[in-house]
Scaffold this motif. Structure first.
Motif: not given
Length: 141
Positions: A118, A140-141, A112, A34, A36-38, A114-115
């Motif tokens: 990466c 995005f999340d 929660e 997936t 993520s932006e963070h 996943s960040q």
């Protein structure tokens, strides 16, 4: 805990953005990846050759794992412990086993966390959209 500055990384993926994008696309379409932006921590992929000449994907998560508390002790016996089992004459021994080939599908990451797992690439919205014809507007999340 040994925590390297950089994880192991497959040489082809390291040197070729096109190969990384194709790899990410395969993982995304398989439901494994997936976006993520963070990012809080990074992992690196590499491959090892299996006995049947196929490749196994390995994710080097040592840097991320160093951020979390140590897991509880594992109560599973080693192969040496199996050699020392003594069974009464009238006893019945039941055994079970598992193979690592199934582990990848069984080990998931809660959203929660996943960040912390990466890949270290920045992707454009166009690159992300091109990974799936069925989901061109990925959120995005």
């Amino acid at each position: 805990l040994f925590c390297p500055r950089q994880g192991y990384k497959d040489e082809l993926l390291k040197s070729s953005r096109a190969a990384r994008l194709a790899f990410f696309g395969t993982l995304f379409r398989s439901g494994i990846l997936t976006f993520s932006e963070h990012a809080q921590s990074f992992i690196t992929p590499f491959f090892v050759r299996k006995k049947n000449n196929k490749q196994r994907l390995v994710l080097d998560c040592r840097r991320t794992n160093a951020l979390f508390r140590k897991s509880p002790a594992n109560d599973m016996g080693t192969s040496e412990a199996m050699q020392r089992l003594v069974l009464e004459r009238s006893g019945v021994l039941y055994m079970g086993s598992a193979d690592i080939r199934n582990c990848f599908c069984q080990c998931g990451i809660e959203p929660e966390f996943s960040q912390f797992f990466c890949f270290s690439d920045w992707l454009t919205p166009g690159e992300i959209a091109s990974m799936s014809e069925t989901c061109p507007d990925i959120g995005f999340d």
